[in-house]
Design an enzyme around this catalytic site. Structure first.
Site, PDB file in Angstrom:
ATOM      1  N   ASP A 245      -1.361  -1.663   2.824  1.00 16.94           N
ATOM      2  CA  ASP A 245      -0.430  -2.090   3.869  1.00 16.94           C
ATOM      3  C   ASP A 245      -1.121  -2.236   5.221  1.00 16.94           C
ATOM      4  O   ASP A 245      -0.708  -3.048   6.050  1.00 16.94           O
ATOM      5  CB  ASP A 245       0.715  -1.070   3.984  1.00 16.94           C
ATOM      6  CG  ASP A 245       1.613  -1.101   2.753  1.00 16.94           C
ATOM      7  OD1 ASP A 245       1.779  -2.181   2.165  1.00 16.94           O
ATOM      8  OD2 ASP A 245       2.135  -0.029   2.376  1.00 16.94           O
TER       9      ASP A 245
ATOM     10  N   THR B 172      -0.412   2.841  -0.699  1.00 21.14           N
ATOM     11  CA  THR B 172       1.036   2.731  -0.912  1.00 21.14           C
ATOM     12  C   THR B 172       1.409   1.331  -1.408  1.00 21.14           C
ATOM     13  O   THR B 172       2.232   1.175  -2.287  1.00 21.14           O
ATOM     14  CB  THR B 172       1.808   3.019   0.394  1.00 21.14           C
ATOM     15  OG1 THR B 172       1.244   4.158   1.026  1.00 21.14           O
ATOM     16  CG2 THR B 172       3.264   3.258   0.135  1.00 21.14           C
TER      17      THR B 172
END
Ligand SMILES: CCCCCCCCCCCCC/C=C/[C@@H](O)[C@H](CO)NC(=O)CCCCCCCCCCCCCCC
Ligand SMILES: Nc1ncnc2c1ncn2[C@@H]1O[C@H](COP(=O)(O)OP(=O)(O)OP(=O)(O)O)[C@@H](O)[C@H]1O
Ligand SMILES: [Ca+2]
Length: 561
Positions: A193, A237
């Site tokens: 991310d 993530t």
């Protein structure tokens, strides 16, 4: 459909079996010609999902492709779906079928027609991509994933790539902001991310520069970006990939890029006073998620596990924070965060939002009063205020689902509807908060708790006290942020925030550390938390967030239902 595309049908061999193959403008089908009429097996591939048509018998290997020239054969590569073990979504892999024709002439006819059909379906496919690989993201597999899996796929699909392996944080963002991008259809990151966020800031910043718009003014309607963004997940993530594709799988994402899928995405701009601080697509979170991020930065060496460790530590510290949250509600007639719907591929709520965006494009400045940067109360909506002590205040433009939380922070949020969901978790006893957290991992409704409220909004403001937009609390926050960064700085590289003054940004690490240490003198249990903005700590507490409908486009199609 082009006039010269004709229907083609013939009896072709696949291995030892004979099939009746049919190519229409839209589909390639083949049906087994067996004597048993009842058990006829048909495979049907939309031409829009054909990756490549090759002469001979071709195999894809990590170094490229290997071709055995059998002069009556051709190979078709296409998207193949299988269900994923880790989520309900579909995994895509590269399907391959080798056809044998009765003659070389017929083989050439099939190849020509198939390639022509492919051309008419590939207008939105990228031809040239700029790829950034973070060699240190997630489990440090980015370079390996690209070289062995993704590079050969792009080559097979005829996409030419300029690859940059990054050597420092923010290199990808700066490259997009400053370098010549002529000829590129999209930018791709191989990372998590944080890497996606670099591309997001580069692409939005570049587009506004070229349009002559100021990113700092929250009242402006920003120019939406033409350059598409692709994500090959290789981080910790990978929330943006998971929430827009449904799985974190590099090959699935590469195939979405190859066939030129396009998913618009809402973006939230975060401002402090009159400056842009950052953009977010996933989480702008204060309290628990801010503290988890700050704690996890100290333990980057743990890799993806750092979040579980930090989450446990922060949960056990049992903190809550005082503040005032203000928000402008979105129009409740379109959707609401508790309507139990899911934003899936072809989502009707997002499509209606696209229609509104193109048919009726209101001047965003009418949402604001003309004499200040505050939102107007009497036009499109009123500020609603909530004051109290909070465990967590979270704003998310999309569901923010990830493997850790398969339905996400807000399961019914939409990717491209111009709104975000504001989740307010008021102070509660530790067991209550644990129940709330645990429900993120199950299908139980995390909003069905007496200390949790969720609102669908267009804008949010946060201050520490009523009317305290620009006061001395800033210093308290700065002390906390710098103290947290101090411990983490040796591992995470330099963090930059757009609203940070230039002289502060240019300070040497050594000077920064001395300054941070000087500020540490009064550290006790903190009365303020920090904001987590898509995995970056913000250096301000008093912020204003505004949602920009469909500001960027990803090579994705949402989650297939
Ligand atoms: C009892 C089990 C509770 C499990 C609770 C799981 C909640 C998971 C919610 C995930 C939300 C992800 C939101 C996405 C944020 C991204 O834009 C951002 C950038 O990558 N990631 C993070 O900031 C990284 C944020 C990572 C947050 C992880 C929180 C882990 C909490 C663990 C709490 C354990 C409590 C145990 C008590 C004994
Ligand atoms: N060569 C590099 N050296 C150091 N940092 C880098 C480099 N390239 C990129 N970065 C930075 O590393 C940070 C983390 O990278 P990335 O997002 O790829 O992985 P991650 O943190 O493991 O995953 P996630 O963000 O999903 O938790 C990004 O914010 C990016 O700016
Ligand atoms: Ca949204």
């Amino acid at each position: 459909m082009d006039g010269h595309l004709v229907r083609l049908e013939a009896s072709l061999w696949v291995g030892k079996n004979r099939f009746w193959a049919v190519l229409t403008g839209w589909h390639l089908n083949w049906t087994e010609l067996s004597k048993n009429i009842r058990n006829k097996m048909t495979v049907s591939i939309p031409v829009s999902e054909v990756v490549s048509v090759q002469v001979g018998r071709v195999h894809l290997i990590p170094q490229g492709s290997l071709s055995e020239d059998a002069d009556r054969d051709f190979t078709v590569f296409y998207v193949k779906r299988t269900s994923s073990r880790s989520s309900n979504a579909l995994l895509w892999s590269l399907g391959r079928t080798q056809f044998s024709c009765p003659s070389r002439d017929l083989r050439d006819q099939w190849i020509t027609q198939l390639r022509m059909a492919l051309k008419t379906h590939s207008r939105s496919r990228p031809r040239r991509l700029l790829v950034f690989i973070n060699p240190f993201g997630g489990k440090k597999q980015g370079r390996n994933i690209y070289q062995s899996l993704i590079g050969p796929l792009f080559e097979l699909a005829g996409i030419s790539c300029h690859v940059v392996v990054t050597e420092r944080a923010n290199q990808a963002r700066d490259h997009i902001l400053k370098k010549d991008l002529t000829g590129f259809d999209g930018v791709v990151c191989v990372g998590g991310d944080g890497m996606f966020s670099e591309l997001l800031h580069g692409v939005i910043g570049r587009t506004q520069q070229e349009a002559g718009l100021s990113e700092h003014d929250p009242t402006l309607t920003l120019q939406s970006c033409d350059l598409h963004i692709g994500i090959i997940p290789a981080g910790s993530t990978d929330c943006v990939c998971f929430a827009t594709v449904g799985v974190n799988d590099p090959v699935t994402s590469a195939l979405h890029i190859i066939i030129g899928d396009s998913q618009p995405l809402d973006v939230c701009s975060v401002h402090h006073r009159s400056s842009l601080v950052r953009y977010s697509v996933s989480l702008v979170g204060y309290g628990f998620y801010g503290d988890v991020l700050a704690e996890s930065e100290k333990h980057r060496w743990m890799g993806p596990l750092r979040y579980d460790y930090a989450g446990t530590m922060v949960y056990l510290s049992n903190r809550s924070y005082a503040g005032v949250v203000q928000y402008i509600p979105a129009d409740p007639q379109f959707s609401n965060p508790r309507d139990n719907t899911r934003c899936l591929s072809g989502c009707s709520v997002c499509s209606k939002s696209t229609e509104r965006l193109f048919l009726y494009s209101p001047d965003a400045s009418s949402l604001y009063s003309s004499h200040s940067s505050q939102f107007s109360c009497d036009t499109d909506g009123e500020w609603v205020s909530v004051e109290g002590r909070f465990r967590a205040v979270s704003l998310t433009c999309m569901s923010s689902s990830c493997p850790r939380s398969p339905l996400g922070l807000s399961p019914s949020a939409h990717l491209a509807d111009g709104t975000a969901d504001l989740i307010i978790v008021r102070d509660t006893h530790p067991l209550g908060f644990l129940t709330f957290l645990h429900r993120h991992t199950t299908t139980q409704d995390q909003f069905d708790l007496p200390f949790v409220d969720v609102h669908r909004v267009k804008a949010v403001r946060f201050s520490l006290r009523p009317g305290a937009e620009d006061d001395e609390d800033e210093d308290v926050v700065k002390k906390r942020v710098l103290a947290e960064e101090d411990e983490a700085s040796s591992q995470s590289g330099s963090k930059q925030h757009l609203a940070e003054p230039a002289d502060e940004r240019d300070m040497t690490n050594d000077k920064r550390l001395k300054k941070k240490r000087a500020l540490l003198c009064c550290s006790k249990a903190p009365s303020v938390s920090v904001w987590n903005c898509d995995g970056e700590i913000l250096p301000y507490t008093e912020i204003l967030c505004r949602v920009h409908c469909q500001l960027v486009r990803l090579y994705a199609r949402g989650i297939e239902g």
